[in-house]
Design a protein around this motif. Sequence first.
Motif, short mmCIF file in Angstrom:
data_model
loop_
_atom_site.label_atom_id
_atom_site.label_comp_id
_atom_site.label_asym_id
_atom_site.label_seq_id
_atom_site.Cartn_x
_atom_site.Cartn_y
_atom_site.Cartn_z
N PHE A 14 0.82 -1.21 0.00
CA PHE A 14 0.00 0.00 0.00
C PHE A 14 0.86 1.26 0.00
O PHE A 14 0.64 2.17 -0.79
CB PHE A 14 -0.94 -0.01 1.21
CG PHE A 14 -1.68 1.28 1.41
CD1 PHE A 14 -2.65 1.68 0.51
CD2 PHE A 14 -1.40 2.09 2.49
CE1 PHE A 14 -3.33 2.87 0.67
CE2 PHE A 14 -2.07 3.28 2.67
CZ PHE A 14 -3.04 3.68 1.76
N PHE A 15 1.85 1.33 0.88
CA PHE A 15 2.68 2.52 0.97
C PHE A 15 3.53 2.71 -0.28
O PHE A 15 3.74 3.83 -0.73
CB PHE A 15 3.53 2.51 2.23
CG PHE A 15 2.72 2.76 3.46
CD1 PHE A 15 2.01 3.94 3.62
CD2 PHE A 15 2.64 1.81 4.46
CE1 PHE A 15 1.24 4.18 4.75
CE2 PHE A 15 1.88 2.03 5.59
CZ PHE A 15 1.17 3.21 5.73
N CYS A 16 4.01 1.63 -0.87
CA CYS A 16 4.75 1.74 -2.13
C CYS A 16 3.86 2.32 -3.23
O CYS A 16 4.30 3.16 -4.01
CB CYS A 16 5.29 0.37 -2.56
SG CYS A 16 6.67 -0.20 -1.56
N LEU A 71 -7.15 -4.12 -3.14
CA LEU A 71 -5.94 -4.92 -2.96
C LEU A 71 -6.39 -6.34 -2.65
O LEU A 71 -7.01 -6.60 -1.62
CB LEU A 71 -5.10 -4.35 -1.81
CG LEU A 71 -3.80 -5.04 -1.50
CD1 LEU A 71 -2.83 -4.94 -2.68
CD2 LEU A 71 -3.16 -4.43 -0.25
N GLN A 72 -6.09 -7.26 -3.57
CA GLN A 72 -6.51 -8.65 -3.40
C GLN A 72 -5.43 -9.39 -2.61
O GLN A 72 -4.26 -9.36 -2.97
CB GLN A 72 -6.72 -9.30 -4.75
CG GLN A 72 -7.33 -10.68 -4.68
CD GLN A 72 -7.65 -11.23 -6.04
OE1 GLN A 72 -6.97 -10.94 -7.02
NE2 GLN A 72 -8.69 -12.03 -6.13
N THR A 73 -5.87 -10.03 -1.52
CA THR A 73 -4.96 -10.83 -0.70
C THR A 73 -5.50 -12.24 -0.64
O THR A 73 -6.64 -12.50 -1.04
CB THR A 73 -4.84 -10.26 0.73
OG1 THR A 73 -6.05 -10.52 1.43
CG2 THR A 73 -4.55 -8.76 0.72
N ILE A 80 -9.32 0.31 -0.41
CA ILE A 80 -8.71 1.54 0.11
C ILE A 80 -9.52 2.70 -0.43
O ILE A 80 -9.53 2.97 -1.63
CB ILE A 80 -7.23 1.64 -0.32
CG1 ILE A 80 -6.48 0.40 0.17
CG2 ILE A 80 -6.61 2.91 0.23
CD1 ILE A 80 -5.11 0.21 -0.43
N ASP A 81 -10.27 3.33 0.46
CA ASP A 81 -11.20 4.42 0.20
C ASP A 81 -12.47 3.89 -0.46
O ASP A 81 -12.48 2.80 -1.04
CB ASP A 81 -10.57 5.54 -0.61
CG ASP A 81 -9.52 6.30 0.20
OD1 ASP A 81 -9.65 6.34 1.44
OD2 ASP A 81 -8.59 6.84 -0.40
N SER A 82 -13.55 4.69 -0.34
CA SER A 82 -14.84 4.22 -0.84
C SER A 82 -15.59 5.28 -1.64
O SER A 82 -16.79 5.16 -1.85
CB SER A 82 -15.71 3.75 0.34
OG SER A 82 -15.95 4.82 1.23
N MET A 83 -14.88 6.34 -2.02
CA MET A 83 -15.42 7.40 -2.86
C MET A 83 -16.54 8.17 -2.16
O MET A 83 -16.58 8.20 -0.94
CB MET A 83 -15.79 6.85 -4.22
CG MET A 83 -14.56 6.24 -4.94
SD MET A 83 -14.89 5.38 -6.49
CE MET A 83 -15.73 6.56 -7.48
N TRP A 84 -17.42 8.85 -2.91
CA TRP A 84 -18.37 9.82 -2.36
C TRP A 84 -19.59 9.25 -1.65
O TRP A 84 -19.97 9.69 -0.58
CB TRP A 84 -18.89 10.73 -3.48
CG TRP A 84 -17.98 11.82 -3.91
CD1 TRP A 84 -17.30 11.89 -5.09
CD2 TRP A 84 -17.63 13.01 -3.19
NE1 TRP A 84 -16.57 13.03 -5.15
CE2 TRP A 84 -16.75 13.75 -3.99
CE3 TRP A 84 -17.98 13.52 -1.95
CZ2 TRP A 84 -16.23 14.97 -3.61
CZ3 TRP A 84 -17.46 14.74 -1.55
CH2 TRP A 84 -16.59 15.45 -2.39
N ASP A 85 -20.29 8.31 -2.29
CA ASP A 85 -21.62 7.94 -1.81
C ASP A 85 -22.02 6.55 -2.28
O ASP A 85 -21.20 5.81 -2.82
CB ASP A 85 -22.65 8.98 -2.27
CG ASP A 85 -22.65 9.19 -3.79
OD1 ASP A 85 -22.22 8.29 -4.53
OD2 ASP A 85 -23.09 10.27 -4.23
N ASN A 86 -23.31 6.22 -2.08
CA ASN A 86 -23.80 4.89 -2.47
C ASN A 86 -23.69 4.64 -3.97
O ASN A 86 -23.47 3.52 -4.40
CB ASN A 86 -25.25 4.71 -2.02
CG ASN A 86 -25.37 4.59 -0.52
OD1 ASN A 86 -24.37 4.47 0.19
ND2 ASN A 86 -26.59 4.63 -0.01
#
Length: 124
Positions: A14-16, A71-73, A80-86
Amino acid sequence: MYYIAKAKNILFTFFCCCILLSNVAYAQDKSQIAPPPNLPSELFDNTPLTPTKVFDNLYCIGTKSVVAWALQTSDGIILIDSMWDNNDAQLIIDGMEKLGLNPQDLKYILISHGHGDHYGGAQY
C-alpha cells in the motif's frame, strides 16, 4: 507470526503504491503553477474510468475525480477508500466484477483520510 508478516506485506504494498502514485502525479503537474480555471468541475467529474489492474494484486476503480483501490490478498479484498456515496459504492462493486473480483470477498475498507470523497461510500 504468519499474520504479522502478511499484514506487513500488505502495508508495504500500500505505501509503495502511495509513493509511486504521488511521484507520478508530482512529475506530471510540476509545470503547472496555478490551478486550472475549471478546477471545480474537474473535482466533481463522475465520468467512470475503466477499472484497471495496476500491477500484481492492486486494482484501481473510480471516476475522473476520485478513485478507490482494491488490494486482493489470500484472505480477501482490502478496499482503500470508498469514494463519495452509495452511487460510487455501486460503481466500485461493478468495477470489481468487471475485473473478475468478487465483491463478497471484501474483508476490510481502509479509509485513507477524513474527506467525504474517501469515506462516503463505506456505509453502503
